[in-house]
Design a protein around this motif. Structure first.
Motif, PDB file in Angstrom:
ATOM      1  N   TYR A  29      35.551  -8.000 -48.348  1.00  0.00           N
ATOM      2  CA  TYR A  29      34.201  -8.809 -46.910  1.00  0.00           C
ATOM      3  C   TYR A  29      35.210  -9.720 -46.117  1.00  0.00           C
ATOM      4  O   TYR A  29      34.698 -10.900 -46.045  1.00  0.00           O
ATOM      5  N   ARG A  30      36.628  -9.445 -46.606  1.00  0.00           N
ATOM      6  CA  ARG A  30      37.559 -10.271 -45.193  1.00  0.00           C
ATOM      7  C   ARG A  30      37.242  -9.795 -44.049  1.00  0.00           C
ATOM      8  O   ARG A  30      36.576  -8.594 -43.744  1.00  0.00           O
ATOM      9  N   PRO A  31      37.544 -10.814 -42.787  1.00  0.00           N
ATOM     10  CA  PRO A  31      37.437 -10.625 -41.698  1.00  0.00           C
ATOM     11  C   PRO A  31      37.854  -9.268 -40.842  1.00  0.00           C
ATOM     12  O   PRO A  31      39.207  -9.238 -41.147  1.00  0.00           O
ATOM     13  N   GLU A  37      34.688  -4.272 -33.308  1.00  0.00           N
ATOM     14  CA  GLU A  37      34.365  -2.946 -34.461  1.00  0.00           C
ATOM     15  C   GLU A  37      32.895  -3.943 -35.250  1.00  0.00           C
ATOM     16  O   GLU A  37      32.586  -3.469 -36.140  1.00  0.00           O
ATOM     17  N   SER A  38      33.010  -5.389 -34.410  1.00  0.00           N
ATOM     18  CA  SER A  38      31.226  -6.159 -35.152  1.00  0.00           C
ATOM     19  C   SER A  38      32.292  -6.199 -36.361  1.00  0.00           C
ATOM     20  O   SER A  38      32.064  -5.262 -37.977  1.00  0.00           O
ATOM     21  N   ARG A  39      32.870  -7.276 -36.953  1.00  0.00           N
ATOM     22  CA  ARG A  39      33.579  -7.658 -38.333  1.00  0.00           C
ATOM     23  C   ARG A  39      32.001  -8.035 -38.879  1.00  0.00           C
ATOM     24  O   ARG A  39      31.259  -9.244 -38.753  1.00  0.00           O
ATOM     25  N   LYS A  40      32.436  -7.401 -40.317  1.00  0.00           N
ATOM     26  CA  LYS A  40      31.234  -7.805 -41.768  1.00  0.00           C
ATOM     27  C   LYS A  40      31.960  -7.105 -42.505  1.00  0.00           C
ATOM     28  O   LYS A  40      32.400  -6.443 -42.365  1.00  0.00           O
ATOM     29  N   PRO A  41      31.154  -7.539 -43.845  1.00  0.00           N
ATOM     30  CA  PRO A  41      31.683  -6.358 -45.120  1.00  0.00           C
ATOM     31  C   PRO A  41      30.982  -5.270 -45.019  1.00  0.00           C
ATOM     32  O   PRO A  41      29.769  -5.037 -43.761  1.00  0.00           O
ATOM     33  N   TYR A  42      31.637  -4.919 -45.812  1.00  0.00           N
ATOM     34  CA  TYR A  42      30.905  -3.321 -45.800  1.00  0.00           C
ATOM     35  C   TYR A  42      31.842  -2.963 -47.469  1.00  0.00           C
ATOM     36  O   TYR A  42      32.592  -3.477 -47.968  1.00  0.00           O
ATOM     37  N   ALA A  43      31.098  -1.485 -47.939  1.00  0.00           N
ATOM     38  CA  ALA A  43      31.946  -0.787 -49.035  1.00  0.00           C
ATOM     39  C   ALA A  43      32.770   0.128 -48.554  1.00  0.00           C
ATOM     40  O   ALA A  43      31.254   1.457 -47.734  1.00  0.00           O
ATOM     41  N   HIS A  44      33.785   0.568 -48.989  1.00  0.00           N
ATOM     42  CA  HIS A  44      34.399   1.608 -48.789  1.00  0.00           C
ATOM     43  C   HIS A  44      35.706   0.587 -49.482  1.00  0.00           C
ATOM     44  O   HIS A  44      36.412   0.073 -49.922  1.00  0.00           O
ATOM     45  N   PRO A  45      35.943   2.596 -50.527  1.00  0.00           N
ATOM     46  CA  PRO A  45      35.524   3.729 -50.477  1.00  0.00           C
ATOM     47  C   PRO A  45      34.245   3.809 -51.924  1.00  0.00           C
ATOM     48  O   PRO A  45      34.252   2.532 -52.513  1.00  0.00           O
ATOM     49  N   SER A 102      28.896 -10.209 -35.259  1.00  0.00           N
ATOM     50  CA  SER A 102      29.386 -10.499 -36.285  1.00  0.00           C
ATOM     51  C   SER A 102      28.985 -11.777 -37.289  1.00  0.00           C
ATOM     52  O   SER A 102      28.204 -12.099 -37.037  1.00  0.00           O
ATOM     53  N   MET A 103      29.452 -11.158 -38.647  1.00  0.00           N
ATOM     54  CA  MET A 103      28.358 -11.671 -39.745  1.00  0.00           C
ATOM     55  C   MET A 103      29.753 -12.116 -40.792  1.00  0.00           C
ATOM     56  O   MET A 103      30.708 -11.729 -41.169  1.00  0.00           O
ATOM     57  N   ARG A 104      30.039 -13.508 -40.911  1.00  0.00           N
ATOM     58  CA  ARG A 104      30.456 -14.381 -41.614  1.00  0.00           C
ATOM     59  C   ARG A 104      30.089 -14.417 -42.674  1.00  0.00           C
ATOM     60  O   ARG A 104      29.080 -14.894 -43.300  1.00  0.00           O
ATOM     61  N   HIS A 105      31.007 -14.224 -44.638  1.00  0.00           N
ATOM     62  CA  HIS A 105      30.895 -14.591 -45.385  1.00  0.00           C
ATOM     63  C   HIS A 105      30.965 -15.260 -45.547  1.00  0.00           C
ATOM     64  O   HIS A 105      32.078 -16.326 -45.226  1.00  0.00           O
ATOM     65  N   GLU A 122      24.847 -12.460 -51.818  1.00  0.00           N
ATOM     66  CA  GLU A 122      26.485 -12.979 -50.882  1.00  0.00           C
ATOM     67  C   GLU A 122      25.535 -14.401 -50.027  1.00  0.00           C
ATOM     68  O   GLU A 122      24.161 -14.062 -49.911  1.00  0.00           O
ATOM     69  N   ARG A 123      25.829 -14.901 -49.398  1.00  0.00           N
ATOM     70  CA  ARG A 123      25.351 -15.379 -48.550  1.00  0.00           C
ATOM     71  C   ARG A 123      26.478 -15.752 -47.908  1.00  0.00           C
ATOM     72  O   ARG A 123      27.221 -15.701 -47.601  1.00  0.00           O
TER      73      ARG A 123
END
Length: 307
Positions: A29-31, A37-45, A102-105, A122-123
């Motif tokens: 969830y860090r920027p 690339e549109s900053r947003k959280p992701y799940a990987h791996p 972007s999506m900010r945590h 998460e918000r």
């Protein structure tokens, strides 16, 4: 019998989950460093219990594809998918940095781990490139049902999005902008290269990209035989029952090659609007499994795992 999990939180950066000695998920969830690339959280791996990686990160064909992400390719003139923006059949894809949102945590409401279950609340704030506050999101990830005997575990991903503007939010896709069969938006998975030309199945007897692209079905699976090892993996994507009553019906976006990918598209064929102050919600299930699951096994597993 469910297997216990181990959760590690590096504050300000990521949450990782380990089961049976394997890191099965890392939620970052860090920027991101690259705004385009549109900053947003992701799940990987994401990995199976046998340790097979089933997500790709920043592939050279689409650097903004990052594992499993919540996205919105066309949202009131902004691109929360990342990369070039599809403008029209005449203009095609164009690099328009000022369109990239972007999506900010904003924080966690809950990180609750017990036994074989982890719940993350998460918000987030969805921000236009200008900084305008487009939407507030409450996201929930629930990891559960880790079962080595079954060779599978489950991630439930939900979104509750509220329009923070004084005018409607308009959701669309490249298809609603004029590109045929490119209705991607919503929750998006990018597979690693050994998923290329994998096997796609869906509820109702649908098979392959030609039958599933732009269609509706309660679930869709994507299987492959991995490189290097004599082993297969399967991902199953499924709708929660309440999605049938959501603000707008969803369709599957599927590519078998050259970029193995699935998006649960909430605006494939038609745009829809979310009025100011109004909200919508969707909930999805992702089964991460070892082996090549056929339709019979998939449906039996989903039926035996209540929501």
């Amino acid at each position: 019998m469910s297997d216990p999990i181990r959760v590690t939180h590096i504050h300000g950066e990521q949450i990782s989950v380990e089961a049976a000695g394997v890191e099965v998920l890392r939620y970052v969830y860090r920027p991101d460093p690259v705004a385009f690339e549109s900053r947003k959280p992701y799940a990987h791996p994401l990995r199976t219990l046998a340790g097979r990686t089933v997500t790709a990160y920043r592939p050279n064909d689409h650097r903004w594809h990052k594992g499993l992400q919540m996205t919105a390719s066309h949202l009131s003139g902004q691109n929360f998918w990342g990369g070039n923006s599809y403008l029209s059949p005449e203009q095609g894809y164009v690099e328009v940095p000022e369109r990239i949102g972007s999506m900010r945590h904003d924080g966690f409401e809950a990180i609750e781990a017990e036994g074989d279950r982890l719940r993350i609340g998460e918000r987030l704030s969805w921000l236009a490139n200008s900084g305008e506050h487009y939407a507030d999101e409450r996201r929930e990830l629930v990891l559960h049902s880790f079962d080595q005997a079954e060779g599978a575990w489950v991630l439930d991903w939900s979104i509750h999005l509220t329009n923070a503007r004084t005018e409607p939010l308009r959701f669309g896709s490249p298809t609603t902008a004029g590109r045929e069969m490119a209705g991607y938006t919503g929750l998006h998975w990018r597979g690693p290269r050994d998923f290329t030309d994998g096997t796609v199945l869906a509820g109702g007897g649908l098979t392959g990209e030609p039958q599933t692209m732009g269609r509706q079905a309660p679930w869709l699976s994507f299987s492959t035989l991995h490189d290097e090892v004599d082993a297969s993996s399967t991902l199953v994507f499924a709708h929660a029952p309440e999605n049938a009553e959501a603000i707008h019906e969803s369709h599957w976006f599927v590519r078998e090659q050259p970029t193995p990918t699935v998006a649960i598209s909430w605006a494939f064929h038609e745009e829809f609007e979310l009025p100011p102050g109004e909200s919508f919600a969707y909930r999805y299930r992702i089964v991460v499994a070892d082996g090549a699951w056929d339709a019979e096994r998939t449906e039996a597993y989903l039926k035996g795992l209540p929501w």
